[in-house]
Scaffold this motif. Structure first.
Motif, mmCIF file in Angstrom:
data_model
loop_
_atom_site.group_PDB
_atom_site.id
_atom_site.type_symbol
_atom_site.label_atom_id
_atom_site.label_comp_id
_atom_site.label_asym_id
_atom_site.label_seq_id
_atom_site.Cartn_x
_atom_site.Cartn_y
_atom_site.Cartn_z
ATOM 1 N N VAL A 13 0.867 -1.170 0.000
ATOM 2 C CA VAL A 13 0.000 0.000 0.000
ATOM 3 C C VAL A 13 0.910 1.228 0.000
ATOM 4 N N LEU A 42 -0.683 -4.781 7.002
ATOM 5 C CA LEU A 42 -0.478 -4.369 5.612
ATOM 6 C C LEU A 42 0.946 -3.859 5.424
ATOM 7 N N ASP A 100 -0.819 -3.268 -6.569
ATOM 8 C CA ASP A 100 -0.726 -2.532 -5.302
ATOM 9 C C ASP A 100 -1.872 -1.514 -5.201
ATOM 10 N N VAL A 101 -1.980 -0.928 -4.033
ATOM 11 C CA VAL A 101 -3.001 0.100 -3.820
ATOM 12 C C VAL A 101 -2.304 1.423 -3.502
ATOM 13 N N ILE A 103 -2.915 5.152 -1.939
ATOM 14 C CA ILE A 103 -3.836 5.934 -1.088
ATOM 15 C C ILE A 103 -3.378 7.391 -1.071
ATOM 16 N N ILE A 116 -7.984 2.827 6.009
ATOM 17 C CA ILE A 116 -7.189 2.311 4.887
ATOM 18 C C ILE A 116 -7.450 0.817 4.693
ATOM 19 N N VAL A 120 -8.585 -0.752 1.203
ATOM 20 C CA VAL A 120 -7.741 -1.740 0.504
ATOM 21 C C VAL A 120 -8.543 -3.005 0.242
ATOM 22 N N ARG A 121 -9.331 -3.423 1.232
ATOM 23 C CA ARG A 121 -10.194 -4.598 1.056
ATOM 24 C C ARG A 121 -11.102 -4.421 -0.147
ATOM 25 N N ARG A 124 -9.306 -4.803 -3.303
ATOM 26 C CA ARG A 124 -8.978 -6.220 -3.555
ATOM 27 C C ARG A 124 -10.216 -7.028 -3.885
ATOM 28 N N ALA A 177 -8.527 5.678 -2.342
ATOM 29 C CA ALA A 177 -7.659 4.548 -2.704
ATOM 30 C C ALA A 177 -7.848 4.248 -4.185
ATOM 31 N N ARG A 179 -6.586 1.508 -7.388
ATOM 32 C CA ARG A 179 -5.786 0.367 -7.849
ATOM 33 C C ARG A 179 -4.614 0.972 -8.627
#
Ligand SMILES: Nc1nc2c(ncn2[C@@H]2O[C@H](COP(=O)(O)OP(=O)(O)O)[C@@H](O)[C@H]2O)c(=O)[nH]1
Ligand SMILES: [Mg+2]
Length: 256
Positions: A13, A42, A100-101, A103, A116, A120-121, A124, A177, A179
């Protein structure tokens, strides 16, 4: 226990922090990010872009680079949020893997880093862009002046009518966030993707991304703690309102 590949290729992240004279609030935020990310398990990296601060923000960030996975870039003079965010996001695009993410959040300690994990979840689980929203079920705001609440509501309502994006209500939140692969694709297609100067950069990024109808946008309810912010707001309300209106007109009447 989570399994980590031996080559260290676990997804990361990237946390981009635009910072202008945030010496008061930045240390609190960095502590909270560290705690939130280790609780969440994370793997993260902080990218701070100091926008010509004169209050020691840069030195504080450098100090923290000894304790956290953190890199700092500095503008020799103040260039505004548009240029700061552009540099931070382009930097993250260079370093990140597509899965990756990335932010972005304010460096003023008003954005709760615990969110966060949820953002992120959602990425994903299949979202491409997730906004930490003030206007969705479960959102709360503390300490935001009435005129600021009113303005972001009006901007949100207007933008929703003129540029509807399924899943988006909060167009002006700086806490988001993405991708990484999505930002990498758009910036390699258009090197001037981040070309807005002021705070309206946040709106502009969404208006540009919405042209890609394959993208999935979503929101996570944010608890905005403006009351935790010790430093003054750096948003010029008049300039931002004017800039956002101008941007809406421009995007409304352009082709494509
Ligand atoms: N206003 C402003 N903010 C900047 C600039 N460069 C970076 N920032 C950062 O942009 C973020 C948003 O500003 P903030 O004062 O929190 O705005 P507010 O929360 O909307 O009142 C913060 O992290 C600032 O440190 C700049 O030139 N002007
Ligand atoms: Mg803020």
């Amino acid at each position: 226990m989570s399994q980590q590949p031996a080559d260290g290729s676990r997804r990361r992240v990237w946390i981009v922090l635009p910072a202008f004279n945030e010496a008061q609030d930045l240390p609190h935020l960095l502590e909270r990010i560290d705690e939130a990310m280790s609780d969440a398990g994370l793997r993260f990296e902080l990218l701070i872009v100091d926008d010509g601060s004169t209050d020691g923000t840069h030195e504080i960030a450098e100090l923290w680079a000894n304790k956290l996975p953190l890199k700092v870039k500095a503008h020799p003079e103040n260039m505004g949020l548009g240029a700061t965010l552009r540099d931070g996001l382009e930097w993250a695009c260079q370093l990140a893997q597509p899965s990756d993410v990335i932010i972005t959040l304010d460096a003023d300690n008003s954005h709760t880093p615990e969110l966060i994990l949820r953002m992120v979840r959602l990425i994903r689980e299949g979202h491409d862009v997730v906004i930490a929203s003030r206007f969705t079920k479960g959102s709360r705001v503390r300490g935001v002046p009435l005129h600021r609440r009113f303005l972001s509501r009006v901007a949100g309502a207007l933008l929703k009518i003129l540029f509807p994006i399924h899943g988006v209500r909060d167009y002006t939140s700086g806490y988001r966030a993405y991708r990484a692969g999505v930002l990498q694709d758009v910036t390699s297609e258009n090197p001037d993707f981040f070309d807005q100067e002021g705070f309206q950069v946040m709106v502009d990024v969404l208006l540009k991304l919405r042209r890609n109808t394959d993208l999935i946008f979503g929101e996570a309810p944010m608890v905005l703690r403006y009351d935790l912010k010790e430093g003054a707001s750096k948003m010029d309300v008049v300039a931002t309102s004017r800039g956002t209106l101008r941007l809406m007109l421009k995007r409304r009447f352009e082709r494509g």
